[in-house]
Design a protein around this motif. Structure first.
Motif, PDB file in Angstrom:
ATOM      1  N   GLU A  14      68.611  64.122  78.414  1.00 23.32           N
ATOM      2  CA  GLU A  14      68.622  65.585  78.333  1.00 23.32           C
ATOM      3  C   GLU A  14      69.659  66.192  79.274  1.00 23.32           C
ATOM      4  OE1 GLU A  14      64.896  67.177  79.615  1.00 23.32           O
ATOM      5  OE2 GLU A  14      65.396  69.215  78.993  1.00 23.32           O
ATOM      6  N   THR A  15      69.756  65.609  80.479  1.00 21.29           N
ATOM      7  CA  THR A  15      70.653  66.183  81.486  1.00 21.29           C
ATOM      8  C   THR A  15      72.121  65.844  81.221  1.00 21.29           C
ATOM      9  OG1 THR A  15      69.883  64.318  82.788  1.00 21.29           O
ATOM     10  CG2 THR A  15      69.077  66.489  83.417  1.00 21.29           C
ATOM     11  N   ARG A  16      72.392  65.118  80.142  1.00 25.09           N
ATOM     12  CA  ARG A  16      73.784  64.932  79.709  1.00 25.09           C
ATOM     13  C   ARG A  16      73.948  65.496  78.315  1.00 25.09           C
ATOM     14  NH1 ARG A  16      75.693  59.076  82.211  1.00 25.09           N
ATOM     15  NH2 ARG A  16      74.861  59.569  84.276  1.00 25.09           N
ATOM     16  N   GLU A  17      73.456  66.709  78.130  1.00 29.23           N
ATOM     17  CA  GLU A  17      73.594  67.366  76.839  1.00 29.23           C
ATOM     18  C   GLU A  17      73.051  66.512  75.706  1.00 29.23           C
ATOM     19  OE1 GLU A  17      74.738  70.560  75.968  1.00 29.23           O
ATOM     20  OE2 GLU A  17      74.327  70.809  78.096  1.00 29.23           O
ATOM     21  N   ASN A  18      71.924  65.846  75.978  1.00 33.38           N
ATOM     22  CA  ASN A  18      71.222  65.068  74.955  1.00 33.38           C
ATOM     23  C   ASN A  18      72.067  63.979  74.312  1.00 33.38           C
ATOM     24  OD1 ASN A  18      68.581  66.215  75.037  1.00 33.38           O
ATOM     25  ND2 ASN A  18      69.496  68.079  74.223  1.00 33.38           N
ATOM     26  N   VAL A  19      72.878  63.337  75.108  1.00 35.38           N
ATOM     27  CA  VAL A  19      73.599  62.171  74.601  1.00 35.38           C
ATOM     28  C   VAL A  19      72.571  61.136  74.123  1.00 35.38           C
ATOM     29  CG1 VAL A  19      73.778  61.275  76.965  1.00 35.38           C
ATOM     30  CG2 VAL A  19      75.229  60.317  75.200  1.00 35.38           C
ATOM     31  N   GLU A  20      72.865  60.494  73.006  1.00 40.44           N
ATOM     32  CA  GLU A  20      71.917  59.536  72.417  1.00 40.44           C
ATOM     33  C   GLU A  20      72.515  58.136  72.361  1.00 40.44           C
ATOM     34  OE1 GLU A  20      69.488  62.405  69.303  1.00 40.44           O
ATOM     35  OE2 GLU A  20      71.072  61.082  68.542  1.00 40.44           O
ATOM     36  N   GLU A  57      84.373  60.884  85.033  1.00 43.12           N
ATOM     37  CA  GLU A  57      83.491  61.631  84.131  1.00 43.12           C
ATOM     38  C   GLU A  57      82.128  61.742  84.820  1.00 43.12           C
ATOM     39  OE1 GLU A  57      83.707  60.400  80.017  1.00 43.12           O
ATOM     40  OE2 GLU A  57      85.864  60.088  80.137  1.00 43.12           O
ATOM     41  N   PHE A  58      81.089  61.038  84.311  1.00 42.55           N
ATOM     42  CA  PHE A  58      79.775  61.178  84.937  1.00 42.55           C
ATOM     43  C   PHE A  58      79.514  60.169  86.061  1.00 42.55           C
ATOM     44  CE2 PHE A  58      78.231  63.390  80.928  1.00 42.55           C
ATOM     45  CZ  PHE A  58      78.191  64.626  81.543  1.00 42.55           C
ATOM     46  N   ASN A  80      80.178  53.453  77.882  1.00 39.23           N
ATOM     47  CA  ASN A  80      80.797  53.986  76.667  1.00 39.23           C
ATOM     48  C   ASN A  80      79.970  55.079  75.995  1.00 39.23           C
ATOM     49  OD1 ASN A  80      83.134  52.422  76.743  1.00 39.23           O
ATOM     50  ND2 ASN A  80      82.076  50.662  75.828  1.00 39.23           N
ATOM     51  N   VAL A  81      78.663  54.910  75.974  1.00 45.03           N
ATOM     52  CA  VAL A  81      77.834  55.898  75.276  1.00 45.03           C
ATOM     53  C   VAL A  81      77.446  57.031  76.227  1.00 45.03           C
ATOM     54  CG1 VAL A  81      75.799  56.259  73.842  1.00 45.03           C
ATOM     55  CG2 VAL A  81      76.963  54.042  73.799  1.00 45.03           C
ATOM     56  N   ARG A 135      78.741  57.800  79.069  1.00 41.83           N
ATOM     57  CA  ARG A 135      79.926  58.314  79.765  1.00 41.83           C
ATOM     58  C   ARG A 135      79.822  58.206  81.281  1.00 41.83           C
ATOM     59  NH1 ARG A 135      83.126  56.970  76.642  1.00 41.83           N
ATOM     60  NH2 ARG A 135      84.699  58.023  77.907  1.00 41.83           N
ATOM     61  N   HIS A 137      69.923  58.998  84.204  1.00 40.36           N
ATOM     62  CA  HIS A 137      71.021  59.906  84.558  1.00 40.36           C
ATOM     63  C   HIS A 137      71.350  59.812  86.051  1.00 40.36           C
ATOM     64  CE1 HIS A 137      73.529  63.385  84.987  1.00 40.36           C
ATOM     65  NE2 HIS A 137      72.633  64.056  85.682  1.00 40.36           N
ATOM     66  N   SER A 138      70.307  59.749  86.864  1.00 42.49           N
ATOM     67  CA  SER A 138      70.528  59.819  88.313  1.00 42.49           C
ATOM     68  C   SER A 138      71.329  58.626  88.813  1.00 42.49           C
ATOM     69  CB  SER A 138      69.181  59.884  89.043  1.00 42.49           C
ATOM     70  OG  SER A 138      68.442  58.685  88.827  1.00 42.49           O
ATOM     71  N   ASN A 146      64.757  57.562  84.993  1.00 41.27           N
ATOM     72  CA  ASN A 146      65.760  58.570  85.379  1.00 41.27           C
ATOM     73  C   ASN A 146      67.177  57.980  85.379  1.00 41.27           C
ATOM     74  OD1 ASN A 146      66.681  61.058  86.114  1.00 41.27           O
ATOM     75  ND2 ASN A 146      66.000  60.940  88.244  1.00 41.27           N
TER      76      ASN A 146
END
Lengths: 103, 63, 365
Positions: free
Chosen positions: C85-91, C189-190, C181-182, C184, C129-130, C127
C-alpha cells in the motif's frame, strides 16, 4: 528467429498512461485567516518537535492566523500509513497538514 | 505538505513519480534533523517557514 | 506417409511467441511485456542495461521457462501474492515472481518455496516496505524447515550461510530480484540503504533439525515438525559469539551478553522505540540466534532445553546494567533460536531484528 524473454518489473509504474495521467496538487487554502493545521509526524526522533516548532513559527507570519491548537498525529511506525481514523480527521478537520521526518 | 531531508531526495522523487503527482511540492531541508538540539530545531523551523508559506499559496490549482 | 518437405516452413513471430521452446497453456497466459534479443548473451546484456539484475548475470526468462516455474507451483500467472500500500499498491503477481525466479537461476521445483516466502514477505506485520527501503540496509533472511530441505538440497549443515548451494543461493536471489524489479527497491528509487549488505544478494538456509534436540524455529512459530515452512526474518545487522567453554551457564551468559552488546545503539530513533511501547511492532519483534551444534551440545548436555536458554537470554537482555540499555524484547518466547550445523566451530550468530518488522512463517505448497 529472435529470442523472446519477459519484463521482470511492475510495468504499471512506467506505463505511458500512468505517466500521462498525472494528479494535480491540492488547491491553496481559500484564505490565510483562521487556518486549521494538522501535524503528522513519522515518529522519528525530533519529528514531533520540528512540527511543533514549525507551527509556532507559522503563527508569527504576517498575514496568517491559526485556528486554535493543531491536530497532532504520530504514526505507529515510520513505515506505515496513519490509522484510518487519524487520516479521516486530518482530511476533514484541517485546511492543510504539515508532515515531517526526523532523519 | 511534507518536509523531506535532502538525504532522502531520491525516494521522495520516486514517490512523486509513481503517485502520478510530478508537481507535488515539498520542502527540502538539510540532513540531519534527528540529532539537532531544541535551539537548532527552532532555528531550522524558522528558516523553513518562508518556503512552507510559498508552497502553500503559490502555483497551486484553482479550487 | 507424406513426403518430407524440402524446406522447413517459416515460423511467424508474434507477441506471444515462446521462442524456440514449445508454448504451454500457462505460457499463453503470460502478459508481461516481451523483450527480443538475438541470443541469451544479448538478452543478458539488455537486462543489465535496463537495470534489471543485481549486478550478476541472469538466466534469460523465456515464456516457456517462466511457465514451467508457475506450473511447478500450480499457480496462475495473474494471482497477486503481495501488494504494498505504501508504494502506491505495487503488486507482485505470480508471473512476475516466476520471471525473477528464472532470472535468479532457480529450478522450477524451488518455486513453491519462493511463493510461500513471497506470501510471508507480504504479511503486513512483516512490513516489507520498511526493511527494503531503510537507510539501515536491512536483509531479508529465509529459514527453511521440514523435509523440503532434503528434497531440494537446501543446505542446513556446514557452510549453510555461504555460496556453493544452488537452492540456498537462488531461492534468496529470486526474492531479492523481485524486491528490486517489482517493488522498485533500487538505489536511487525506493532503496535508500546507506551501506547496504552482501546478504542482499541472497540469504536463505535450512535449519539443521537433525542435529538439534530442540524445537525448531517453525515449531516456535506455531507449526508442526514435519511441515514444510519458510520463515522470513528481517535483520538490521548481525554479530557472532564464539567461545569453546564447556560450562553451559558461562556459555549462555556469553551468548546473551554478547548479543546485548550487539543490540547497543546510540541512534536516538532506536532508543525512542526501545524505551516505549510506541512501535506497533514491539510485541512481535523477535531476536534471532542461529546456533551451531557445538554450542547446542554444551547447552543441551547440561540439561538446558530451549525454553531455559530463551529465559536465560531474556534475563541477560533485561537485567539492570550501568552502561547497556535494556533490550526491547517483550517476552522470552521472542528469543528465536535456529540450528545450523557448523561442525567444529563453537559459534552462535545473532541477528539484530529490523525494528519495524515481525518474522512471518508460511507453509510451503
Amino acid at each position: 528467429m529472435p529470442m523472446i524473454t519477459l519484463d521482470p518489473t511492475f510495468e504499471a509504474f512506467t506505463a505511458k498512461e500512468r505517466l500521462a495521467n498525472s494528479r494535480a496538487s491540492a488547491p491553496a487554502p481559500k484564505g490565510l485567516n483562521g487556518l486549521r493545521v494538522g501535524l503528522l509526524a513519522n515518529g522519528k526522533h525530533n519529528s514531533r518537535e520540528l512540527l511543533d516548532a514549525l507551527f509556532a513559527e507559522l503563527g508569527q507570519v504576517d498575514g496568517i492566523t491559526l485556528s486554535g491548537e493543531p491536530i497532532k498525529v504520530c504514526k505507529g511506525s515510520v513505515s506505515v500509513p496513519p490509522e484510518p481514523e487519524d487520516f479521516r480527521r486530518l482530511v476533514a478537520e484541517t485546511d492543510f497538514v504539515l508532515v515531517a521526518i526526523g532523519d | 505538505m511534507a518536509i523531506i531531508t535532502d538525504a532522502l531526495l531520491g525516494a521522495a522523487e520516486m514517490m512523486k513519480r509513481v503517485s502520478r503527482m510530478p508537481d507535488y511540492p515539498y520542502v527540502l531541508t538539510e540532513f540531519p534533523v534527528g540529532n539537532l538540539n531544541a535551539e537548532e530545531l527552532r532555528a531550522r523551523a524558522k528558516g523553513l517557514i518562508p518556503e512552507v508559506v510559498r508552497l502553500l499559496t503559490q502555483n497551486r490549482p484553482q479550487d | 506417409m507424406a513426403d518430407k518437405p524440402d524446406t522447413q516452413p517459416e515460423i511467424a513471430v508474434d507477441p506471444y511467441d515462446c521462442g524456440p521452446e514449445a508454448c504451454s497453456i500457462t505460457a499463453s497466459q503470460l502478459t508481461a511485456a516481451r523483450v527480443e534479443s538475438a541470443d541469451p548473451f544479448e538478452a543478458m546484456e539488455t537486462y543489465f542495461e535496463r537495470g534489471w539484475t543485481d549486478g550478476l548475470p541472469i538466466v534469460p526468462p523465456t515464456p516457456a521457462r517462466v511457465a514451467d516455474m508457475l506450473d511447478a507451483a500450480n499457480i496462475a500467472p495473474h494471482e497477486v501474492l503481495a501488494r504494498v500500500e505504501t508504494r502506491e499498491n505495487v503488486e507482485v503477481t505470480a508471473e512476475k515472481l516466476a520471471i525473477n525466479a528464472v532470472m535468479a537461476g532457480a529450478k522450477p521445483e524451488y518455486m513453491p518455496v519462493i511463493v510461500a516466502a513471497m506470501r510471508a514477505l507480504a504479511d503486513p506485520m512483516h512490513n516489507l516496505h520498511s526493511h527494503t527501503a531503510t537507510l539501515m540496509g536491512a536483509v531479508q533472511v529465509a529459514i527453511i524447515n521440514g523435509p523440503v530441505r532434503q528434497r531440494l538440497n537446501i543446505n542446513s549443515t556446514d557452510g549453510a550461510f555461504g555460496p556453493g548451494f544452488r537452492a540456498n543461493a537462488t531461492i534468496g536471489r529470486a526474492l531479492r530480484l523481485t524486491i528490486r524489479n517489482v517493488l522498485r527497491s533500487v538505489p536511487g528509487e525506493f532503496d535508500r540503504a546507506a551501506f547496504s549488505h552482501p546478504g542482499r544478494f541472497s540469504w536463505c538456509f535450512g535449519e539443521d533439525e537433525e542435529e538439534s534436540p530442540w524445537a525448531t524455529v517453525s515449531e516456535d512459530q506455531g507449526f508442526a515438525r514435519g511441515q514444510d515452512t519458510v520463515t522470513m526474518y528481517a535483520t538490521g545487522w548481525q554479530s557472532t559469539i564464539v567461545g569453546d567453554t564447556r560450562d553451559a551457564k558461562e556459555l549462555v551468559h556469553n551468548i546473551g551478553w554478547g548479543a546485548r552488546q550487539a543490540n547497543l545503539s546510540g541512534w536516538r530513533h532506536m532508543n525512542d522505540l526501545d524505551k516505549s511501547n510506541f512501535s506497533s511492532f514491539r510485541d512481535g519483534r523477535k531476536f534471532l540466534f542461529v546456533t551451531g551444534r557445538e554450542h547446542i551440545r554444551v547447552l543441551h548436555g547440561a540439561g538446558m532445553d530451549k525454553r531455559a536458554v530463551q529465559e536465560e537470554i531474556y534475563r541477560c537482555f533485561t537485567a539492570a546494567h550501568a552502561d547497556l540499555p535494556e533490550v526491547a524484547v517483550a517476552k522470552p518466547e521472542n528469543i528465536l533460536i535456529a540450528c545450523v550445523r557448523g561442525t567444529a566451530m563453537y559459534q552462535t550468530f545473532f541477528f539484530f531484528p529490523f525494528h519495524s518488522s515481525n518474522p512471518i512463517t508460511r507453509l510451503i505448497g
